[in-house]
Design a protein around this motif. Sequence first.
Motif, PDB file in Angstrom:
ATOM      1  N   HIS A 287     -20.021 -83.538  10.871  1.00  0.00           N
ATOM      2  CA  HIS A 287     -21.401 -83.730  11.355  1.00  0.00           C
ATOM      3  C   HIS A 287     -22.303 -84.252  10.234  1.00  0.00           C
ATOM      4  N   ASP A 288     -22.163 -83.681   9.047  1.00  0.00           N
ATOM      5  CA  ASP A 288     -22.983 -84.129   7.928  1.00  0.00           C
ATOM      6  C   ASP A 288     -22.755 -85.602   7.612  1.00  0.00           C
ATOM      7  N   ASN A 289     -21.565 -86.094   7.925  1.00  0.00           N
ATOM      8  CA  ASN A 289     -21.240 -87.485   7.642  1.00  0.00           C
ATOM      9  C   ASN A 289     -21.370 -88.388   8.863  1.00  0.00           C
ATOM     10  N   GLY A 290     -22.008 -87.862   9.914  1.00  0.00           N
ATOM     11  CA  GLY A 290     -22.266 -88.664  11.099  1.00  0.00           C
ATOM     12  C   GLY A 290     -21.033 -88.953  11.929  1.00  0.00           C
ATOM     13  N   LEU A 291     -19.987 -88.117  11.806  1.00  0.00           N
ATOM     14  CA  LEU A 291     -18.725 -88.371  12.505  1.00  0.00           C
ATOM     15  C   LEU A 291     -18.484 -87.381  13.636  1.00  0.00           C
ATOM     16  N   TYR A 292     -19.396 -86.429  13.814  1.00  0.00           N
ATOM     17  CA  TYR A 292     -19.279 -85.441  14.888  1.00  0.00           C
ATOM     18  C   TYR A 292     -20.691 -85.212  15.402  1.00  0.00           C
ATOM     19  N   HIS A 293     -20.871 -85.423  16.708  1.00  0.00           N
ATOM     20  CA  HIS A 293     -22.218 -85.474  17.247  1.00  0.00           C
ATOM     21  C   HIS A 293     -22.908 -84.123  17.329  1.00  0.00           C
ATOM     22  N   PHE A 294     -22.154 -83.056  17.367  1.00  0.00           N
ATOM     23  CA  PHE A 294     -22.734 -81.740  17.608  1.00  0.00           C
ATOM     24  C   PHE A 294     -22.974 -81.031  16.277  1.00  0.00           C
TER      25      PHE A 294
ATOM     26  N   TYR B 170      -4.434 -84.223  11.777  1.00  0.00           N
ATOM     27  CA  TYR B 170      -4.189 -85.572  12.292  1.00  0.00           C
ATOM     28  C   TYR B 170      -5.258 -86.534  11.787  1.00  0.00           C
ATOM     29  N   THR B 171      -6.518 -86.119  11.846  1.00  0.00           N
ATOM     30  CA  THR B 171      -7.582 -87.025  11.418  1.00  0.00           C
ATOM     31  C   THR B 171      -7.519 -87.328   9.932  1.00  0.00           C
ATOM     32  N   LYS B 172      -6.903 -86.446   9.155  1.00  0.00           N
ATOM     33  CA  LYS B 172      -6.828 -86.640   7.710  1.00  0.00           C
ATOM     34  C   LYS B 172      -5.550 -87.332   7.259  1.00  0.00           C
ATOM     35  N   MET B 173      -4.486 -87.214   8.029  1.00  0.00           N
ATOM     36  CA  MET B 173      -3.183 -87.709   7.581  1.00  0.00           C
ATOM     37  C   MET B 173      -2.772 -89.020   8.230  1.00  0.00           C
ATOM     38  N   VAL B 174      -3.313 -89.324   9.384  1.00  0.00           N
ATOM     39  CA  VAL B 174      -2.922 -90.534  10.116  1.00  0.00           C
ATOM     40  C   VAL B 174      -3.920 -91.643   9.816  1.00  0.00           C
ATOM     41  N   PRO B 175      -3.444 -92.839   9.525  1.00  0.00           N
ATOM     42  CA  PRO B 175      -4.388 -93.956   9.318  1.00  0.00           C
ATOM     43  C   PRO B 175      -5.329 -94.096  10.517  1.00  0.00           C
ATOM     44  N   ASN B 176      -6.624 -94.196  10.226  1.00  0.00           N
ATOM     45  CA  ASN B 176      -7.660 -94.280  11.266  1.00  0.00           C
ATOM     46  C   ASN B 176      -7.616 -93.064  12.200  1.00  0.00           C
ATOM     47  N   GLY B 177      -7.203 -91.937  11.646  1.00  0.00           N
ATOM     48  CA  GLY B 177      -7.027 -90.747  12.462  1.00  0.00           C
ATOM     49  C   GLY B 177      -8.308 -90.246  13.103  1.00  0.00           C
ATOM     50  N   LEU B 178      -9.457 -90.506  12.495  1.00  0.00           N
ATOM     51  CA  LEU B 178     -10.721 -90.042  13.070  1.00  0.00           C
ATOM     52  C   LEU B 178     -11.036 -90.703  14.404  1.00  0.00           C
ATOM     53  N   ASP B 179     -10.401 -91.839  14.674  1.00  0.00           N
ATOM     54  CA  ASP B 179     -10.611 -92.489  15.975  1.00  0.00           C
ATOM     55  C   ASP B 179     -10.189 -91.591  17.126  1.00  0.00           C
ATOM     56  N   LEU B 180      -9.290 -90.646  16.835  1.00  0.00           N
ATOM     57  CA  LEU B 180      -8.822 -89.735  17.872  1.00  0.00           C
ATOM     58  C   LEU B 180      -9.981 -88.993  18.531  1.00  0.00           C
TER      59      LEU B 180
END
Length: 962
Positions: free
Chosen positions: A675-682, A533-543
């Motif tokens: 995480h390496d790209n600052g998109l996952y806090h853990f 979902y995060t890769k295929m949906v526009p702005n999917g990482l917002d999920l």
Amino acid sequence: MHSGRPIGSFVIDKVSTGGSLSQATEIIHNIRDSPVHALFMDCTHDNEVPAQKRDARDTLPNAALVNMCACATGSVMGYDEIYPKLIDLVSEPRLYQSSFSDHEVKVGAGRGGIGRIKKLLNQIHAYMGRHGYDETFIHHEGEYITVHRMHPNTRKGYFMVAHTAFPGYGEGHGTLSPVHLDGTKAKLIGSWKLDVDVSNYAKRAVADDKEFLRGLPSSVSDLSGIAIQLKDYATVISMPSYFPPGSIAIFETWIPTMERSDSLDQYVTDGASQAFGDCSLVDLNFIMYRSEPEERDGSNGKDGVYTIPGHGQLVYAGLQGWWSCLRDVIRHNKLGHPISNHLREGPWAMDYIVGRLDRMAKNKQYSSLLKPAAWLRSRFDAIKKVPSFLRPRYFALTVQVAYDAAWARGMDLLNDNVQNAQGFVQDLAMVSVQMTGYMHSASLNPFGPVPSMAAGLPHFSSSWARCWGRDIFISLRGLYLATGRYSDAHNHIMAFASVLKHGMIPNLLSDGKLPRYNSRDSIWFFHQMVQDYTKMVPNGLDLLQETVHRRFLPYDDTYFEFDDPRAYSQKSTIEQIIQESLQRHASGLSFREANAGPDLDMQMKDDGFDIEIHVDWETGIIFGGNQSNCGTWMDKMGESDKAGSKGVPGTPRDGAPVEITGLLASTLAWVANLHDNGLYHFSGVTKDDGQHISFKEWAALLHSSFERCYYVPVDASQDGFYDVNSNIVNRRGIYKDLYRSGKEYEDYQLRPNFPIAMTVAPHLFTQDKALNALEQADKHLRGPTGMATLDPSDLNYRPYYINSEDSTDFSTSKGRNYHQGPEWIWPTGFFLRAFLKFDLMRKSTKAERTEAFQQITRRLEGCKVAIRDSPWAGLAELTQKNGEFCGDSVSAAHAGCMMITNLAAVPNSGMVCWYLVGPLLRCEGVCQSMMQLLSERKRRLVLGMKGKEADDMISQRTTDGP
């Protein structure tokens, strides 16, 4: 055989469903079955004439019957003149003579043969031929034959009664029963009888004429006394008491309500697109589909799927159910089929179709059904006025137009990947509409209606049996992401995230009220679909930063009811949900199912309710389960007391199933990268010994261990480099199905699960080893549509699943061999994705890559045929050995995974078209299938891509994968 098509024949040409038929620019004409074009003669130079063969009086009815045929007709000199016998053309010296050759022939009674009536018959025949009177009904009663020939549009026609004459029949006996022409008016054109002198004197006089060939003395006389009465919208024709052999009567007919029949054709095909133009995909689910349990659910038990007397219950209550029955009836013009008889007998089918739409349209969420209901009602009201023998034709035409309009609306609401795809992909895409709808008994939310995905049709479509976590997240990519149904995907992700408990999502959602946590693999398919979902949906990482209210408390195994104050009192982000599940697995899980016992599962042994999951930190692999439960998709529990298999799983698959290990590796690589790209806090998790391990470290540990633990080398001399017990290896060059299970030999079984790991985590596999294993699966497991669930060389291989069997056979009783050989279709999708992925890695030229695509297309051929022929408009959950039909096939929503690759390559144009489909949807007895898209965000159907651009795209696929 030369009579034309039956009256009321079905329309097989597809007409535009646009705003107006008069504005239609395209009609698709289908090729019809037809006899060889013929010349049908009442007599030829090789035939004996009626005076020899039958009775001379039969000359008139025989000629009339020939002229009512829908083909070219002919005759010979002497037939109309009633020659007494066949002429020897070679030796006959006499000249022809005919009173019809000397002057103009006038239609009517007279002497000297049938020429005056034959002229009328020829005129009518020629007129019907020129103007397309190609529908006919023939009735035989005693020595009477009636023929009604009609124009398919204007419904004007000619009706003939012929009383044939045979030797020894004299003046005949018996009468013709009154003829009822439903909804039809008739006008008598004429009625005549033929008398012929066949005395010996007459025959000698003809034979003794040495100069001319002459016919027997004869005369045609008018007959009277035919009664034509109008009774209850039908014309009743009663023949007079004197209507001797050798007589005919001809009528002109018309249907008052259809004097502009072409207008009715136009009316029933007009405006369908507008009528269905406001429908949503959920509306279309009700309009087109709905299995028996779904229909009962929506009507509070009052209504079910329609049953046709003599045929049986349709598969769906909606238009697809009717169309699946009608398409073969139309194609083969089966006017004697039970559905045709039923439609002629009454309007019940029409009332049912409209009635269910009217009732459902009263609900707020289905208000858009009002327009389709009104359109269908007005068309059916018009059809009810036509004669009953025409109802099947116009009912089928209306259903076809409505079905096509609803289908077209579905295409409009799905994305470009579907709209621009070939028909096979569109068929697969509509499975998402089949499987998603409102259910009173199975919402995604315990407090209100939310459309949910059915796990299978019809058995797994309502109540607790509808929403299965594993099935939904195997299917979600193909059913929702591939088709652009991002909101539906989002709703299902959020619903299952809200019920996370024990670090797992439930196997059974049950509205969130009574979730059951007994599937070890569901959470990993969930993680994979969130990743997709995060890769295929526009702005999917917002999920990841969206929040859900929690059914249970975070990091707390306490169970309480859904209306407890603690329920939904706390919130978590999706990121926190993912982290909690990873952390709980890293720490180890040990719990007993809530409400364990026979009320929860009447087949399970007591220790089967105990769930144990832990990580082996020497390898990074997750282990779980025991020999009394079955926590993966191969979840058939033994049920037979007679065979002693009750409570003994057919495939426990405890230990470390290869697909869970692959899904774990995919998840770890994904969160580490985020995480390496600052998109996952853990950054990682805490192990059961209290030490921290990063996701990168866990992923690396898993990668370094994988092939050592799972690979079985081709060469036995290499066994020392792998964790292999050489004494129990059955097949080499494969990847184990399990690692360290409770029965060691089960580790080494060849099953179709390793391609799942290959698809989601190709980095775990060495290319040449992977290709060899895939070739083994292709050779030994792949069937015409599905993948055998066990190697045929295995001693436990039992490829025929019969769930109703209750024998003493421990292996098969009560269907315990569900996953021990029968060929399941959804794993074919992962197999093809893996096959393409690793095949492309070794391809360097464009021609080689094209050949790889063709290999996939060839392997999809069986599925293309199956979905086209299925009355469910889907693909079977499973088949028996070699694709044989399985009557006990149970269904689930796995079409989302079936087919990645309906890739079609067009190398001669330099253009590559990608039709990408995902894992195949299981469906009850005859089910579904669906599509997968490419894994990276916004990867679309590629059209018009040429040259280096196409080559770059293909090259990228070798690393990203399909």
